[in-house]
Structures are given as structure tokens and as C-alpha cells.
Design a protein around this motif. Structure first.
Motif, PDB file in Angstrom:
ATOM      1  N   PHE A 176       0.828  -1.198   0.000  1.00 39.89           N
ATOM      2  CA  PHE A 176       0.000   0.000   0.000  1.00 39.89           C
ATOM      3  C   PHE A 176       0.864   1.250   0.000  1.00 39.89           C
ATOM      4  O   PHE A 176       2.043   1.212   0.388  1.00 39.89           O
ATOM      5  CB  PHE A 176      -0.985  -0.014   1.176  1.00 39.89           C
ATOM      6  N   ILE A 177       0.280   2.324  -0.462  1.00 42.77           N
ATOM      7  CA  ILE A 177       0.941   3.632  -0.489  1.00 42.77           C
ATOM      8  C   ILE A 177       0.033   4.608   0.245  1.00 42.77           C
ATOM      9  O   ILE A 177      -1.142   4.746  -0.097  1.00 42.77           O
ATOM     10  CB  ILE A 177       1.184   4.114  -1.929  1.00 42.77           C
ATOM     11  N   LEU A 178       0.576   5.263   1.258  1.00 42.06           N
ATOM     12  CA  LEU A 178      -0.194   6.197   2.069  1.00 42.06           C
ATOM     13  C   LEU A 178       0.129   7.625   1.654  1.00 42.06           C
ATOM     14  O   LEU A 178       1.299   8.030   1.642  1.00 42.06           O
ATOM     15  CB  LEU A 178       0.120   5.995   3.549  1.00 42.06           C
ATOM     16  N   ASN A 179      -0.912   8.382   1.313  1.00 42.65           N
ATOM     17  CA  ASN A 179      -0.761   9.806   0.978  1.00 42.65           C
ATOM     18  C   ASN A 179      -1.565  10.651   1.957  1.00 42.65           C
ATOM     19  O   ASN A 179      -2.512  10.175   2.585  1.00 42.65           O
ATOM     20  CB  ASN A 179      -1.225  10.087  -0.446  1.00 42.65           C
ATOM     21  N   GLU A 180      -1.197  11.922   2.026  1.00 44.05           N
ATOM     22  CA  GLU A 180      -1.856  12.811   2.984  1.00 44.05           C
ATOM     23  C   GLU A 180      -3.251  13.219   2.519  1.00 44.05           C
ATOM     24  O   GLU A 180      -4.185  13.293   3.314  1.00 44.05           O
ATOM     25  CB  GLU A 180      -0.996  14.056   3.211  1.00 44.05           C
ATOM     26  N   THR A 181      -3.412  13.493   1.220  1.00 44.13           N
ATOM     27  CA  THR A 181      -4.693  13.988   0.706  1.00 44.13           C
ATOM     28  C   THR A 181      -5.257  13.043  -0.339  1.00 44.13           C
ATOM     29  O   THR A 181      -4.535  12.237  -0.941  1.00 44.13           O
ATOM     30  CB  THR A 181      -4.525  15.376   0.074  1.00 44.13           C
ATOM     31  N   LEU A 182      -6.558  13.165  -0.569  1.00 50.15           N
ATOM     32  CA  LEU A 182      -7.213  12.356  -1.590  1.00 50.15           C
ATOM     33  C   LEU A 182      -6.667  12.705  -2.976  1.00 50.15           C
ATOM     34  O   LEU A 182      -6.511  11.824  -3.830  1.00 50.15           O
ATOM     35  CB  LEU A 182      -8.726  12.582  -1.534  1.00 50.15           C
ATOM     36  N   GLU A 183      -6.369  13.948  -3.200  1.00 47.78           N
ATOM     37  CA  GLU A 183      -5.821  14.365  -4.488  1.00 47.78           C
ATOM     38  C   GLU A 183      -4.490  13.665  -4.763  1.00 47.78           C
ATOM     39  O   GLU A 183      -4.238  13.167  -5.880  1.00 47.78           O
ATOM     40  CB  GLU A 183      -5.624  15.883  -4.496  1.00 47.78           C
ATOM     41  N   GLN A 184      -3.627  13.597  -3.743  1.00 46.57           N
ATOM     42  CA  GLN A 184      -2.340  12.913  -3.896  1.00 46.57           C
ATOM     43  C   GLN A 184      -2.545  11.421  -4.143  1.00 46.57           C
ATOM     44  O   GLN A 184      -1.848  10.815  -4.964  1.00 46.57           O
ATOM     45  CB  GLN A 184      -1.484  13.134  -2.653  1.00 46.57           C
ATOM     46  N   ALA A 185      -3.501  10.836  -3.410  1.00 44.12           N
ATOM     47  CA  ALA A 185      -3.777   9.412  -3.574  1.00 44.12           C
ATOM     48  C   ALA A 185      -4.324   9.104  -4.967  1.00 44.12           C
ATOM     49  O   ALA A 185      -3.981   8.071  -5.566  1.00 44.12           O
ATOM     50  CB  ALA A 185      -4.746   8.943  -2.496  1.00 44.12           C
ATOM     51  N   ASN A 186      -5.166   9.982  -5.472  1.00 41.39           N
ATOM     52  CA  ASN A 186      -5.688   9.797  -6.828  1.00 41.39           C
ATOM     53  C   ASN A 186      -4.556   9.831  -7.851  1.00 41.39           C
ATOM     54  O   ASN A 186      -4.556   9.069  -8.829  1.00 41.39           O
ATOM     55  CB  ASN A 186      -6.730  10.866  -7.154  1.00 41.39           C
ATOM     56  N   ARG A 187      -3.609  10.721  -7.645  1.00 34.95           N
ATOM     57  CA  ARG A 187      -2.460  10.789  -8.543  1.00 34.95           C
ATOM     58  C   ARG A 187      -1.620   9.516  -8.441  1.00 34.95           C
ATOM     59  O   ARG A 187      -1.141   8.992  -9.458  1.00 34.95           O
ATOM     60  CB  ARG A 187      -1.615  12.016  -8.201  1.00 34.95           C
ATOM     61  N   THR A 188      -1.433   9.015  -7.230  1.00 31.12           N
ATOM     62  CA  THR A 188      -0.702   7.754  -7.036  1.00 31.12           C
ATOM     63  C   THR A 188      -1.405   6.616  -7.765  1.00 31.12           C
ATOM     64  O   THR A 188      -0.762   5.800  -8.448  1.00 31.12           O
ATOM     65  CB  THR A 188      -0.584   7.430  -5.536  1.00 31.12           C
ATOM     66  N   TYR A 189      -2.702   6.548  -7.613  1.00 31.02           N
ATOM     67  CA  TYR A 189      -3.492   5.499  -8.283  1.00 31.02           C
ATOM     68  C   TYR A 189      -3.340   5.612  -9.798  1.00 31.02           C
ATOM     69  O   TYR A 189      -3.174   4.597 -10.499  1.00 31.02           O
ATOM     70  CB  TYR A 189      -4.964   5.627  -7.887  1.00 31.02           C
ATOM     71  N   GLU A 190      -3.374   6.825 -10.295  1.00 33.38           N
ATOM     72  CA  GLU A 190      -3.233   7.048 -11.737  1.00 33.38           C
ATOM     73  C   GLU A 190      -1.877   6.554 -12.229  1.00 33.38           C
ATOM     74  O   GLU A 190      -1.782   5.860 -13.251  1.00 33.38           O
ATOM     75  CB  GLU A 190      -3.406   8.540 -12.038  1.00 33.38           C
ATOM     76  N   LEU A 191      -0.825   6.909 -11.508  1.00 27.63           N
ATOM     77  CA  LEU A 191       0.519   6.483 -11.892  1.00 27.63           C
ATOM     78  C   LEU A 191       0.669   4.962 -11.822  1.00 27.63           C
ATOM     79  O   LEU A 191       1.279   4.339 -12.700  1.00 27.63           O
ATOM     80  CB  LEU A 191       1.555   7.146 -10.980  1.00 27.63           C
ATOM     81  N   ALA A 192       0.092   4.351 -10.765  1.00 28.26           N
ATOM     82  CA  ALA A 192       0.217   2.903 -10.575  1.00 28.26           C
ATOM     83  C   ALA A 192      -0.513   2.131 -11.664  1.00 28.26           C
ATOM     84  O   ALA A 192      -0.038   1.090 -12.132  1.00 28.26           O
ATOM     85  CB  ALA A 192      -0.303   2.512  -9.198  1.00 28.26           C
ATOM     86  N   THR A 193      -1.669   2.613 -12.065  1.00 30.23           N
ATOM     87  CA  THR A 193      -2.460   1.906 -13.079  1.00 30.23           C
ATOM     88  C   THR A 193      -2.000   2.224 -14.500  1.00 30.23           C
ATOM     89  O   THR A 193      -2.470   1.601 -15.454  1.00 30.23           O
ATOM     90  CB  THR A 193      -3.949   2.259 -12.935  1.00 30.23           C
TER      91      THR A 193
END
Length: 322
Positions: A176-193
Motif C-alpha cells: 500500500f501507499i499512504l498519501n496525505e490527501t485524496l488528491e495525492q492518492a488519486n495521482r498515485t493510483y493514476e501512476l500505478a495503473t
């Protein structure tokens, strides 16, 4: 979870690191070192320098010996007392019992190799040293509970009152990857997929200090692990192997989860369950292991001889053997 995976390592550190260092100190072969006249002496070799000062292997050995020697001596006496009592009672621990306990300890690790590698890296203990540690743990438990009777009704009642403890569960291997904000997490998800390596993203973007350096690897966790966010577990259970889930809210931010693998953890062997409960209840009725071991030392007339001269001032009688 990483906390669970480190638990055994912490226990071994507290009980075994002194023994490991002591063995290193006493088994390091001495070598010569130039003396003040420039000739070669027989004390030990130089292992460190700073300015015009040197540190020799003999200096290191003496430091370790004086710091850990008394602890190791007490541990050796404890082991001998346990063995004497076990021999007197005809108690034995076989290789199957040791292997079963080691397998229990390996829960939360990806493989047996990973477990032993972790123990070697964390506390410097080899497979053989761990086996020895487990041997005496099981032997003292057998001795401490040898005269304790646990009724069949007690076992049945315990199983009935604690059904969750014996229910079959699913284990999940997660990253898992933990981010501070939903916006950061969405970007992480985008990069991962989009094909970016998940482990690399975790090292670069995750805020979780326990797992980021290891690529976000949580290891194997149970589906109801109390140390993992329920939202993370819920999301992971809905994923297919290799799939990455959309961000979910965790206690300290937003997490992107990847399911590496899953497996069933079956606890439905009635005979094994009853035997495990029998041992657990017997240990609850027995005196604490530390107190029991002290009684064995008295029974078998253990004594510390000339420890002040060998190791420096000895601890108080109450502290000896701890």
C-alpha cells in the motif's frame, strides 16, 4: 503487517542478542598487533584507528565479555536447570514440535527463507540458534505444566466462549501507499495503473515510514487484522490478485492498495485446536516461567562463582538470573 513481522525479532533481541555478541567476542581468534617497539605481539590485531589511537579485537572482546558475560552465564545456568528437570521427569521436545513452533512464528512472513533472513539481519541469529531458543522455550513450558490438569470441559467451554479465535480466516499479502490527501492518492493510483512500478512509487510517495522503504509491503495479514485499517482490508478483499484498488480513507490519510496474493488460514483441525487450548490453559494455571525457572535453579543448587572477579560487581540477588 510490519508490526507483526517485527514482533518476534523484538522478542529475540531482548532475550538473545547478548548471547550472540558474546559468542562473537569469545570465538574471534586473536591475531598479533605491533607493540610499542614496533615488533609483533600476541594480544590481538588492530580493528579500528582514530588519530594516534587504536582499538584491538582483544579490547572489543573484553568489552563485550564484561557487558554481556553475566547475562550469558545466567542463561546457560537456566538452560541447564531446565534440562536437568526435564531429564528427571522424562520430558522431551522432538524435532516436529520445534518445527511446528517455528512455523507458527513465521506467520506474517512471505516464506521460511524470508523469516530466517530477517532474523539473521535483525538480530544476527542463525537458524540453529533459533531452534535452540525454541527448544528450551518448549521444554520449560512442558516442565512447568507437567503436574497441571486441564479438564475436557474447561477446554470445550473455552472453545465455545471464543469462537472467533478458531474460525478459518483468509490471509492477504498487501502493498500500500499512504498519501496525505485524496488528491495525492488519486495521482498515485493514476501512476500505478498506468504501468509505473508499485514498489518504486511506494518508496517515492508513501508517508508510511514502516513500509515505504520496502516498497509498501505489508506482508501477510489476516482479513481482520486489528493493526490494519478496516477500510484497507475491506478494499483488499474485493480485489483480484495483482489488482490495484482506488484510494480509500485510512486513519492518517488516504491509501492505495495492491493485492499481491491471498490464501486460506484454516484452523479447523479439532484435535489440534483442543491440544492448543489445553496448553494455553495449563500455562495460565502455572507459575510465571521466570519464577518457575528461578525455583529450578534453587532445586538444582545453581550458584554463581567468583562473578565479581570475572565480570565486575554482580547484581543484587533479586536481579540475578533475570
Amino acid at each position: 503487517m510490519r508490526n507483526v513481522k517485527l514482533l518476534w525479532g523484538i522478542i529475540v533481541i531482548l532475550t538473545g542478542v547478548g548471547l550472540v555478541l558474546f559468542r562473537i567476542a569469545i570465538t574471534q581468534p586473536p591475531a598479533s598487533v605491533p607493540d610499542a617497539s614496533g615488533t609483533s605481539g600476541e594480544e590481538s590485531r588492530v580493528v579500528g584507528r582514530i588519530g594516534d589511537k587504536v582499538i584491538t579485537s582483544e579490547m572489543v572482546r573484553q568489552k563485550v565479555y564484561s557487558k554481556y558475560g553475566l547475562d550469558v552465564l545466567n542463561q546457560m545456568i537456566d538452560h541447564l536447570a531446565i534440562q536437568l528437570e526435564a531429564d528427571d521427569r522424562g520430558l522431551r521436545v522432538d524435532s516436529k514440535e520445534i518445527q511446528s513452533e517455528l512455523e507458527r512464528m513465521q506467520q506474517g512472513y512471505g516464506s521460511e527463507e524470508e523469516f530466517y533472513k530477517s532474523m539473521k539481519e535483525q538480530v544476527g541469529m542463525t537458524k540453529e540458534e533459533l531452534q535452540e531458543d525454541v527448544y528450551f522455550k518448549l521444554l520449560v513450558e512442558k516442565a512447568a505444566t507437567a503436574d497441571i490438569v486441564v479438564g475436557e470441559n474447561e477446554i470445550s467451554d473455552y472453545i465455545k466462549e471464543n469462537p472467533d479465535e478458531f474460525a478459518d480466516t483468509e490471509q492477504l499479502h498487501l502493498q500500500f501507499i499512504l498519501n496525505e490527501t485524496l488528491e495525492q492518492a488519486n495521482r498515485t493510483y493514476e501512476l500505478a495503473t498506468q504501468g509505473n512500478d508499485f514498489s518504486t512509487l511506494a518508496r517515492e510517495r508513501s508517508l508510511d515510514i514502516n513500509t515505504a522503504s520496502e516498497g509498501g509491503d505489508l506482508g501477510w495479514v489476516e482479513e481482520n487484522d486489528p493493526f490494519v485499517s478496516p477500510n484497507i482490508l475491506k478494499a483488499a478483499k474485493e480485489l483480484q490478485i495483482g489488482q490495484i484498488g482506488q484510494p480509500v480513507q485510512a486513519e492518517t490519510g488516504y491509501a492505495v492498495v495492491k493485492l499481491i496474493d491471498r490464501k486460506d488460514d484454516r484452523k479447523s483441525n479439532p484435535e489440534a485446536i483442543r491440544e492448543s487450548v489445553r496448553k494455553q490453559l495449563a500455562l495460565q494455571k502455572a507459575p510465571p516461567i521466570k519464577e518457575y525457572t528461578q525455583e529450578l535453579r534453587k532445586k538444582w543448587q545453581a550458584a554463581l562463582v567468583d562473578v565479581d572477579h570475572e565480570f565486575g560487581p554482580s547484581p543484587s540477588p533479586a536481579a540475578a538470573g533475570q
